[in-house]
Write a protein that holds these residues in place. Structure first.
Motif, PDB file in Angstrom:
ATOM      1  N   ALA A 263      34.830  50.460  40.232  1.00  0.00           N
ATOM      2  CA  ALA A 263      34.488  49.517  39.160  1.00  0.00           C
ATOM      3  C   ALA A 263      35.247  48.206  39.349  1.00  0.00           C
ATOM      4  O   ALA A 263      34.691  47.116  39.158  1.00  0.00           O
ATOM      5  CB  ALA A 263      34.805  50.130  37.808  1.00  0.00           C
ATOM      6  N   HIS A 264      36.504  48.299  39.731  1.00  0.00           N
ATOM      7  CA  HIS A 264      37.316  47.101  39.958  1.00  0.00           C
ATOM      8  C   HIS A 264      36.753  46.289  41.120  1.00  0.00           C
ATOM      9  O   HIS A 264      36.645  45.049  41.036  1.00  0.00           O
ATOM     10  CB  HIS A 264      38.755  47.526  40.253  1.00  0.00           C
ATOM     11  CG  HIS A 264      39.701  46.385  40.434  1.00  0.00           C
ATOM     12  ND1 HIS A 264      39.930  45.437  39.461  1.00  0.00           N
ATOM     13  CD2 HIS A 264      40.492  46.035  41.482  1.00  0.00           C
ATOM     14  CE1 HIS A 264      40.817  44.563  39.897  1.00  0.00           C
ATOM     15  NE2 HIS A 264      41.167  44.900  41.124  1.00  0.00           N
ATOM     16  N   ASN A 265      36.377  46.972  42.195  1.00  0.00           N
ATOM     17  CA  ASN A 265      35.806  46.285  43.359  1.00  0.00           C
ATOM     18  C   ASN A 265      34.503  45.568  43.003  1.00  0.00           C
ATOM     19  O   ASN A 265      34.182  44.528  43.601  1.00  0.00           O
ATOM     20  CB  ASN A 265      35.548  47.281  44.488  1.00  0.00           C
ATOM     21  CG  ASN A 265      36.820  47.873  45.068  1.00  0.00           C
ATOM     22  OD1 ASN A 265      37.918  47.353  44.835  1.00  0.00           O
ATOM     23  ND2 ASN A 265      36.697  48.964  45.800  1.00  0.00           N
TER      24      ASN A 265
ATOM     25  N   VAL B 175      34.976  45.989  31.570  1.00  0.00           N
ATOM     26  CA  VAL B 175      35.231  47.054  30.605  1.00  0.00           C
ATOM     27  C   VAL B 175      34.441  48.287  31.039  1.00  0.00           C
ATOM     28  O   VAL B 175      33.236  48.200  31.276  1.00  0.00           O
ATOM     29  CB  VAL B 175      34.826  46.641  29.180  1.00  0.00           C
ATOM     30  CG1 VAL B 175      35.070  47.797  28.202  1.00  0.00           C
ATOM     31  CG2 VAL B 175      35.596  45.401  28.734  1.00  0.00           C
ATOM     32  N   LEU B 176      35.134  49.420  31.118  1.00  0.00           N
ATOM     33  CA  LEU B 176      34.515  50.656  31.598  1.00  0.00           C
ATOM     34  C   LEU B 176      34.866  51.791  30.650  1.00  0.00           C
ATOM     35  O   LEU B 176      36.028  51.956  30.278  1.00  0.00           O
ATOM     36  CB  LEU B 176      35.011  50.993  33.002  1.00  0.00           C
ATOM     37  CG  LEU B 176      34.378  52.204  33.690  1.00  0.00           C
ATOM     38  CD1 LEU B 176      32.963  51.866  34.176  1.00  0.00           C
ATOM     39  CD2 LEU B 176      35.229  52.670  34.872  1.00  0.00           C
ATOM     40  N   ALA B 177      33.864  52.573  30.250  1.00  0.00           N
ATOM     41  CA  ALA B 177      34.097  53.798  29.490  1.00  0.00           C
ATOM     42  C   ALA B 177      33.685  54.976  30.345  1.00  0.00           C
ATOM     43  O   ALA B 177      32.534  55.058  30.786  1.00  0.00           O
ATOM     44  CB  ALA B 177      33.321  53.789  28.180  1.00  0.00           C
TER      45      ALA B 177
ATOM     46  N   PRO C 247      40.598  41.608  35.594  1.00  0.00           N
ATOM     47  CA  PRO C 247      41.199  42.720  34.845  1.00  0.00           C
ATOM     48  C   PRO C 247      40.131  43.737  34.446  1.00  0.00           C
ATOM     49  O   PRO C 247      38.994  43.384  34.150  1.00  0.00           O
ATOM     50  CB  PRO C 247      41.805  42.034  33.628  1.00  0.00           C
ATOM     51  CG  PRO C 247      41.911  40.596  33.989  1.00  0.00           C
ATOM     52  CD  PRO C 247      40.784  40.314  34.930  1.00  0.00           C
ATOM     53  N   LEU C 248      40.528  45.001  34.435  1.00  0.00           N
ATOM     54  CA  LEU C 248      39.627  46.086  34.050  1.00  0.00           C
ATOM     55  C   LEU C 248      40.252  46.873  32.906  1.00  0.00           C
ATOM     56  O   LEU C 248      41.354  47.406  33.048  1.00  0.00           O
ATOM     57  CB  LEU C 248      39.348  47.012  35.236  1.00  0.00           C
ATOM     58  CG  LEU C 248      38.556  48.297  34.933  1.00  0.00           C
ATOM     59  CD1 LEU C 248      37.163  47.955  34.385  1.00  0.00           C
ATOM     60  CD2 LEU C 248      38.441  49.174  36.183  1.00  0.00           C
ATOM     61  N   SER C 249      39.560  46.942  31.780  1.00  0.00           N
ATOM     62  CA  SER C 249      40.014  47.729  30.634  1.00  0.00           C
ATOM     63  C   SER C 249      39.230  49.028  30.572  1.00  0.00           C
ATOM     64  O   SER C 249      38.000  49.032  30.732  1.00  0.00           O
ATOM     65  CB  SER C 249      39.811  46.949  29.326  1.00  0.00           C
ATOM     66  OG  SER C 249      40.628  45.806  29.283  1.00  0.00           O
ATOM     67  N   ILE C 250      39.934  50.133  30.339  1.00  0.00           N
ATOM     68  CA  ILE C 250      39.305  51.445  30.227  1.00  0.00           C
ATOM     69  C   ILE C 250      39.226  51.831  28.759  1.00  0.00           C
ATOM     70  O   ILE C 250      40.232  51.822  28.043  1.00  0.00           O
ATOM     71  CB  ILE C 250      40.093  52.516  30.999  1.00  0.00           C
ATOM     72  CG1 ILE C 250      40.230  52.119  32.475  1.00  0.00           C
ATOM     73  CG2 ILE C 250      39.403  53.881  30.874  1.00  0.00           C
ATOM     74  CD1 ILE C 250      38.920  51.985  33.208  1.00  0.00           C
ATOM     75  N   VAL C 251      38.026  52.177  28.316  1.00  0.00           N
ATOM     76  CA  VAL C 251      37.787  52.622  26.956  1.00  0.00           C
ATOM     77  C   VAL C 251      37.555  54.133  26.975  1.00  0.00           C
ATOM     78  O   VAL C 251      36.844  54.647  27.841  1.00  0.00           O
ATOM     79  CB  VAL C 251      36.554  51.901  26.362  1.00  0.00           C
ATOM     80  CG1 VAL C 251      36.185  52.472  25.010  1.00  0.00           C
ATOM     81  CG2 VAL C 251      36.810  50.407  26.264  1.00  0.00           C
TER      82      VAL C 251
ATOM     83  N   GLN D 294      45.449  55.426  33.752  1.00  0.00           N
ATOM     84  CA  GLN D 294      46.608  55.258  34.640  1.00  0.00           C
ATOM     85  C   GLN D 294      46.220  54.521  35.910  1.00  0.00           C
ATOM     86  O   GLN D 294      46.974  53.657  36.390  1.00  0.00           O
ATOM     87  CB  GLN D 294      47.204  56.629  34.971  1.00  0.00           C
ATOM     88  CG  GLN D 294      47.874  57.308  33.785  1.00  0.00           C
ATOM     89  CD  GLN D 294      48.349  58.713  34.100  1.00  0.00           C
ATOM     90  OE1 GLN D 294      47.886  59.348  35.059  1.00  0.00           O
ATOM     91  NE2 GLN D 294      49.256  59.225  33.298  1.00  0.00           N
ATOM     92  N   ALA D 295      45.044  54.834  36.453  1.00  0.00           N
ATOM     93  CA  ALA D 295      44.571  54.147  37.656  1.00  0.00           C
ATOM     94  C   ALA D 295      44.338  52.668  37.380  1.00  0.00           C
ATOM     95  O   ALA D 295      44.662  51.806  38.212  1.00  0.00           O
ATOM     96  CB  ALA D 295      43.293  54.802  38.169  1.00  0.00           C
ATOM     97  N   ALA D 296      43.799  52.352  36.210  1.00  0.00           N
ATOM     98  CA  ALA D 296      43.531  50.950  35.870  1.00  0.00           C
ATOM     99  C   ALA D 296      44.829  50.164  35.737  1.00  0.00           C
ATOM    100  O   ALA D 296      44.882  48.981  36.095  1.00  0.00           O
ATOM    101  CB  ALA D 296      42.733  50.878  34.572  1.00  0.00           C
TER     102      ALA D 296
END
Length: 288
Positions: A25-27, A32-34, A59-63, A49-51
């Protein structure tokens, strides 16, 4: 922003670990990823933790997310949950019940396949996974075993011959109700949405009945945008959401790298849709 709030990891039936999923997802510059694995919360902490360890790029936020399997009349309906407390007791207890139901169903399916002459060695890997408390066996895993054992030529045939409704190895699931799913998600502070509303092989009359019952249960949204749909379907679902005063969600339903269901790809909501994430701090630049 690229927002994808429907995807799966190896915690359920995806092919990437939560950590690999986050990196992909970051690549792909998802913001924003759920992670919405089927009937399990196991992948949320590893994903977050990976994010936190990502470097460079956007930036990647995990929901926090989940996809709960529900029974509704003769249909199996999937209810997505987002932005909740994954440690809330009511949700944790419901997930435990779903896990037990899923494990029991898988065990019965495997026994029926054995009775159909599927050799034990071809199902051994699935039985091993069935014993792992951090993994759940889905029909997709069993279909993979049938394909690897040479019993079918493709996954569609596995369901058509063995695992689909009405076939010899099919077992009726003992899922929770839509009301129970929505109530648990709400109790944990989250929002609930109907996943892939056009995927249930029901008439438009039944679909409106489903959305009506979901709304009465306190549901919040329906999945309007997915990566592989015709423009008219997206417009139809946006109108359906508005007709029932529901918000809209978007998700790839990613399971594995491929052409059609890529993370964050082609998920823009129609302008008339009200996004379910409109008040989320992650989207408004105040990541928590």
């Amino acid at each position: 922003m690229k927002i994808d709030i429907h995807c799966h990891s190896t915690a359920s039936d995806g092919c990437l670990s939560p950590e690999e999923l986050v990196q992909r997802a970051h690549n792909l510059q998802v913001n924003v990823l759920a992670l919405t694995d089927h009937d399990t919360l196991a992948g949320i902490v590893p994903a977050k933790q990976a994010a936190e360890g990502l470097q460079g790029g956007v930036p990647l936020s995990i929901v926090s997310g989940i996809e709960l399997s529900c029974r509704w009349h003769s249909f199996e309906i999937h209810i997505l949950g987002w932005h909740f407390d994954p440690e809330h007791p009511q949700l944790v207890n419901l997930v435990a019940q779903q896990t037990a139901a899923r494990r029991e169903r898988a065990a019965q399916i495997l026994k029926r396949l054995d009775a159909r002459g599927v050799k034990a060695e071809h199902l051994q890997g699935v039985w091993v996974q069935q014993q792992d408390p951090n993994k759940l066996v889905t029909r997709k895993h069993i279909a993979d075993a049938l394909l690897a054992g040479g019993y079918v030529k493709n996954l569609d045939e596995a369901f058509a011959r063995y695992l689909g409704k009405g076939q010899s190895a099919y077992v009726q699931p003992a899922w929770c109700t839509i009301e129970q799913a929505v109530d648990a998600i709400q109790a944990a502070g989250g929002e609930a949405g109907i996943a892939h509303p056009l995927a249930y092989a029901m008439s438009s009359k039944w679909l409106k009945r489903l959305v009506t019952d979901f709304q009465l249960a306190g549901g919040h949204a329906i999945e309007v945008s997915s990566g592989q749909q015709a423009p008219q379907q997206r417009a139809q679902l946006a109108q359906l959401a508005n007709d029932f005063e529901l918000m809209a969600s978007a998700g790839s339903d990613f399971h594995s790298p491929g052409r059609w269901r890529e993370l964050g790809h082609n998920l823009k909501l129609p302008p008339q849709a009200r996004p379910v994430w409109q008040h989320w701090s992650e989207v408004n630049g105040q990541s928590i």
